[in-house]
Write an enzyme that holds these catalytic residues in place. Structure first.
Site: not given
Ligand code: SAH
Length: 217
Positions: A64
């Site tokens: 993000s």
């Molecule tokens: N917080 C992260 C950014 C995350 S991007 C950072 O600091 O870099 C969003 C993430 O959510 C992705 O890695 C994706 O794989 C995950 N995601 C999407 N759906 C999900 C689910 N149902 N359970 C767990 N993770 C999920």
């Protein structure tokens, strides 16, 4: 300019961008000053780690934008006694920031590879109060529930019921809601004795919260 001057200036610009976008909480700023975003961005995009922009990471996901990480962390109002759940580990950057503010951070992602790489980074940075696990975070983590704070970093159309159920009374959850092909709303949910209060914070764009585990597992 010497290397150390350059690092100091880069850090100053990074913190200035956060402040100018509304991240004013001193504890949040201190955590973001301490945790270097560099190691959380790999490969081609590593040299852009200090820009206030989201960047691609493995498994087609994104780390993000730092100011959004700051604003979400600020809205979460974490205290040192808190047990926090993050859904969407991704690069691990958001969890690393939370680890500076909370007692313990549970972070889950549906991609095993992202969890493995983030866990290795947490260990190398001595962030020992983070527990990273592969699971579908829409169901929360029933074994560790309830949580003082929950942060979701992928967008669902509505707040998932199991996450609402796993929030303590007095607890706060921050998450983007809305369709994945549209601009979403960042919302703050506060649980009281009588139910849930919803506050809309700002428009955001996140990758979607998907069902089940990722294909790399
Ligand atoms: N917080 C992260 C950014 C995350 S991007 C950072 O600091 O870099 C969003 C993430 O959510 C992705 O890695 C994706 O794989 C995950 N995601 C999407 N759906 C999900 C689910 N149902 N359970 C767990 N993770 C999920």
């Amino acid at each position: 300019m010497s290397d150390s001057d350059e690092i100091a200036e880069r850090k100053m610009r990074f913190l200035f961008a956060l402040r100018s976008k509304g991240v004013t909480d001193k504890r949040v700023l201190a955590a973001m000053e301490k945790i270097d975003r560099g190691p959380f961005v790999r490969g081609l995009f590593a040299e852009r780690a200090y820009e206030d922009t989201p960047l691609p990471i493995a498994c087609g996901q994104t780390i993000s934008q730092p100011s959004v990480v700051g604003l979400m962390t600020q809205a979460l109002a974490v205290t040192p006694r808190d047990k926090v759940l993050e859904v969407g580990t991704g690069s691990g950057y958001q969890a690393a920031i939370l680890s500076q503010l909370a007692r313990r951070v549970y972070t889950v992602d549906r991609h095993r590879r992202l969890v493995r790489e983030a866990a290795a980074l947490f260990a190398s940075l001595d962030l020992n109060n983070i527990i990273a696990m592969t699971s579908d975070g829409s169901f929360g983590l029933p074994d560790q529930a309830p949580f003082d704070r929950i942060i979701v970093t992928a967008a669902a159309e509505d707040p998932p019921g199991p996450l609402l159920a796993q929030l303590k009374i007095g607890g706060i959850m921050v998450l983007p809601v809305g369709r994945s092909d549209a601009v979403q709303s960042l919302i703050k949910v506060t649980r009281s004795e009588n139910g849930f209060d919803y506050e809309e914070l700002r428009p955001v764009r996140f990758v979607p919260l998907l069902e089940g585990l990722g294909k790399d597992t």
